[in-house]
Design a protein around this motif. Sequence first.
Motif, PDB file in Angstrom:
ATOM      1  N   UNK A  28       0.807  -1.220   0.000  1.00 57.73           N
ATOM      2  CA  UNK A  28       0.000   0.000   0.000  1.00 57.73           C
ATOM      3  C   UNK A  28       0.836   1.265   0.000  1.00 57.73           C
ATOM      4  N   UNK A  29       2.013   1.219   0.629  1.00 63.29           N
ATOM      5  CA  UNK A  29       2.899   2.388   0.673  1.00 63.29           C
ATOM      6  C   UNK A  29       3.537   2.705  -0.670  1.00 63.29           C
ATOM      7  N   UNK A  30       3.389   1.832  -1.644  1.00 62.77           N
ATOM      8  CA  UNK A  30       3.921   2.103  -2.987  1.00 62.77           C
ATOM      9  C   UNK A  30       3.030   3.067  -3.774  1.00 62.77           C
ATOM     10  N   UNK A  31       1.845   3.366  -3.269  1.00 65.15           N
ATOM     11  CA  UNK A  31       0.898   4.219  -3.988  1.00 65.15           C
ATOM     12  C   UNK A  31       1.551   5.526  -4.440  1.00 65.15           C
ATOM     13  N   UNK A  32       1.459   5.784  -5.752  1.00 69.18           N
ATOM     14  CA  UNK A  32       1.994   7.018  -6.321  1.00 69.18           C
ATOM     15  C   UNK A  32       3.492   6.983  -6.572  1.00 69.18           C
ATOM     16  N   UNK A  33       4.137   5.846  -6.334  1.00 66.50           N
ATOM     17  CA  UNK A  33       5.585   5.739  -6.550  1.00 66.50           C
ATOM     18  C   UNK A  33       5.875   4.985  -7.842  1.00 66.50           C
ATOM     19  N   UNK A  34       7.010   5.319  -8.422  1.00 60.73           N
ATOM     20  CA  UNK A  34       7.462   4.592  -9.601  1.00 60.73           C
ATOM     21  C   UNK A  34       8.023   3.246  -9.150  1.00 60.73           C
ATOM     22  N   UNK A  35       7.579   2.196  -9.816  1.00 57.01           N
ATOM     23  CA  UNK A  35       8.062   0.857  -9.485  1.00 57.01           C
ATOM     24  C   UNK A  35       8.622   0.184 -10.731  1.00 57.01           C
ATOM     25  N   UNK A  36       9.436  -0.822 -10.502  1.00 55.82           N
ATOM     26  CA  UNK A  36       9.866  -1.695 -11.598  1.00 55.82           C
ATOM     27  C   UNK A  36       9.096  -3.000 -11.462  1.00 55.82           C
ATOM     28  N   UNK A  37       8.648  -3.520 -12.574  1.00 58.92           N
ATOM     29  CA  UNK A  37       7.875  -4.759 -12.628  1.00 58.92           C
ATOM     30  C   UNK A  37       8.669  -5.716 -13.507  1.00 58.92           C
ATOM     31  N   UNK A  38       9.228  -6.741 -12.895  1.00 56.15           N
ATOM     32  CA  UNK A  38      10.107  -7.671 -13.598  1.00 56.15           C
ATOM     33  C   UNK A  38       9.535  -9.078 -13.475  1.00 56.15           C
ATOM     34  N   UNK A  39       9.215  -9.666 -14.612  1.00 58.49           N
ATOM     35  CA  UNK A  39       8.590 -10.985 -14.646  1.00 58.49           C
ATOM     36  C   UNK A  39       9.579 -11.984 -15.257  1.00 58.49           C
ATOM     37  N   UNK A  40       9.779 -13.126 -14.565  1.00 61.96           N
ATOM     38  CA  UNK A  40      10.723 -14.128 -15.051  1.00 61.96           C
ATOM     39  C   UNK A  40      10.142 -15.528 -14.919  1.00 61.96           C
ATOM     40  N   UNK A  41      10.553 -16.395 -15.844  1.00 60.64           N
ATOM     41  CA  UNK A  41      10.240 -17.809 -15.746  1.00 60.64           C
ATOM     42  C   UNK A  41      11.155 -18.426 -14.699  1.00 60.64           C
ATOM     43  N   UNK A  42      10.612 -19.335 -13.893  1.00 60.87           N
ATOM     44  CA  UNK A  42      11.427 -20.052 -12.914  1.00 60.87           C
ATOM     45  C   UNK A  42      12.053 -21.236 -13.652  1.00 60.87           C
ATOM     46  N   UNK A  43      13.380 -21.304 -13.697  1.00 64.28           N
ATOM     47  CA  UNK A  43      14.044 -22.397 -14.419  1.00 64.28           C
ATOM     48  C   UNK A  43      13.684 -23.771 -13.828  1.00 64.28           C
ATOM     49  N   UNK A  44      13.611 -24.780 -14.708  1.00 64.20           N
ATOM     50  CA  UNK A  44      13.307 -26.148 -14.280  1.00 64.20           C
ATOM     51  C   UNK A  44      14.362 -26.665 -13.320  1.00 64.20           C
ATOM     52  N   UNK A  45      15.627 -26.387 -13.631  1.00 66.08           N
ATOM     53  CA  UNK A  45      16.712 -26.827 -12.751  1.00 66.08           C
ATOM     54  C   UNK A  45      17.412 -25.606 -12.161  1.00 66.08           C
ATOM     55  N   UNK A  46      17.756 -25.698 -10.910  1.00 67.67           N
ATOM     56  CA  UNK A  46      18.452 -24.594 -10.257  1.00 67.67           C
ATOM     57  C   UNK A  46      17.524 -23.651  -9.525  1.00 67.67           C
ATOM     58  N   UNK A  47      16.271 -23.572  -9.945  1.00 69.75           N
ATOM     59  CA  UNK A  47      15.297 -22.729  -9.254  1.00 69.75           C
ATOM     60  C   UNK A  47      15.608 -21.252  -9.309  1.00 69.75           C
ATOM     61  N   UNK A  48      15.214 -20.555  -8.252  1.00 69.33           N
ATOM     62  CA  UNK A  48      15.318 -19.092  -8.207  1.00 69.33           C
ATOM     63  C   UNK A  48      16.745 -18.584  -8.315  1.00 69.33           C
ATOM     64  N   UNK A  49      17.716 -19.356  -7.840  1.00 71.82           N
ATOM     65  CA  UNK A  49      19.108 -18.892  -7.875  1.00 71.82           C
ATOM     66  C   UNK A  49      19.630 -18.764  -9.299  1.00 71.82           C
ATOM     67  N   UNK A  51      17.829 -17.478 -11.826  1.00 72.46           N
ATOM     68  CA  UNK A  51      17.117 -16.412 -12.542  1.00 72.46           C
ATOM     69  C   UNK A  51      18.051 -15.227 -12.750  1.00 72.46           C
ATOM     70  N   UNK A  52      18.057 -14.707 -13.970  1.00 70.02           N
ATOM     71  CA  UNK A  52      18.845 -13.521 -14.294  1.00 70.02           C
ATOM     72  C   UNK A  52      17.922 -12.307 -14.199  1.00 70.02           C
ATOM     73  N   UNK A  53      18.234 -11.417 -13.241  1.00 74.70           N
ATOM     74  CA  UNK A  53      17.370 -10.264 -12.996  1.00 74.70           C
ATOM     75  C   UNK A  53      17.814  -9.027 -13.749  1.00 74.70           C
ATOM     76  N   UNK A  54      18.865  -9.116 -14.572  1.00 76.14           N
ATOM     77  CA  UNK A  54      19.297  -7.930 -15.312  1.00 76.14           C
ATOM     78  C   UNK A  54      18.177  -7.491 -16.268  1.00 76.14           C
ATOM     79  N   UNK A  55      18.136  -6.195 -16.591  1.00 81.70           N
ATOM     80  CA  UNK A  55      17.016  -5.663 -17.378  1.00 81.70           C
ATOM     81  C   UNK A  55      16.808  -6.395 -18.703  1.00 81.70           C
ATOM     82  N   UNK A  56      15.540  -6.590 -19.031  1.00 79.74           N
ATOM     83  CA  UNK A  56      15.155  -7.209 -20.286  1.00 79.74           C
ATOM     84  C   UNK A  56      14.070  -6.369 -20.946  1.00 79.74           C
ATOM     85  N   UNK A  57      13.811  -6.671 -22.188  1.00 82.60           N
ATOM     86  CA  UNK A  57      12.946  -5.856 -23.034  1.00 82.60           C
ATOM     87  C   UNK A  57      11.530  -5.668 -22.488  1.00 82.60           C
TER      88      UNK A  57
END
Length: 174
Positions: A28-49, A51-57
């Motif tokens: 709720x405290x994010x109201x009116x703030x600029x946010x980044x929304x980053x969506x990624x597929x969870x890899x079959x092997x290795x899991x969350x570790x 995931x590459x979080x660098x900017x994508x298109x």
Amino acid sequence: MQLTTVWQSGSNEPENAINLDHISQWWGNLNGKEISWVERLIPQSGGLSEIHWHPQRFDETFVIVNPEIRDDTLYWYKPDSPVERNTIVQKLELDNVQQQLYFYPQLESDIVICIGIPKVKYQTLEFKNLEIAWGEDNIMLLWDAEQELEIKIALSPENIVKLHKLLANKLPVI
């Protein structure tokens, strides 16, 4: 303070409701703030570790409006849109250090979405013909007349001592 606050849909853990309340307040405290929304597929092997979080298109940055959590659903608006958006979630993880919320949509179990405040991007200035002067009140002046750039730096007494030490270690003996 916990490093991570986790809420899981259907969990019987005693702190689950408290964690959801904490995450709801953050959301709720994010109201009116600029946010980044980053969506990624969870890899079959290795899991969350893995995931590459660098900017994508398809990553988005926008000002979020009226974010709230009701039951197991995140709600929000995008600016200039009358359409309320929502996502039913199976799990929420709030990284209290990085101030990022990871959520796992219930209908898309192979996806994780990270929401946070965009990182500050610093601008680098490069001086080609640097001039230096010392002004009143411990103001250091740096300028490049050719590029018409000037920087005024107010230094505390502690930072003056630190600068002096840094320069003493780097300057050649004359």
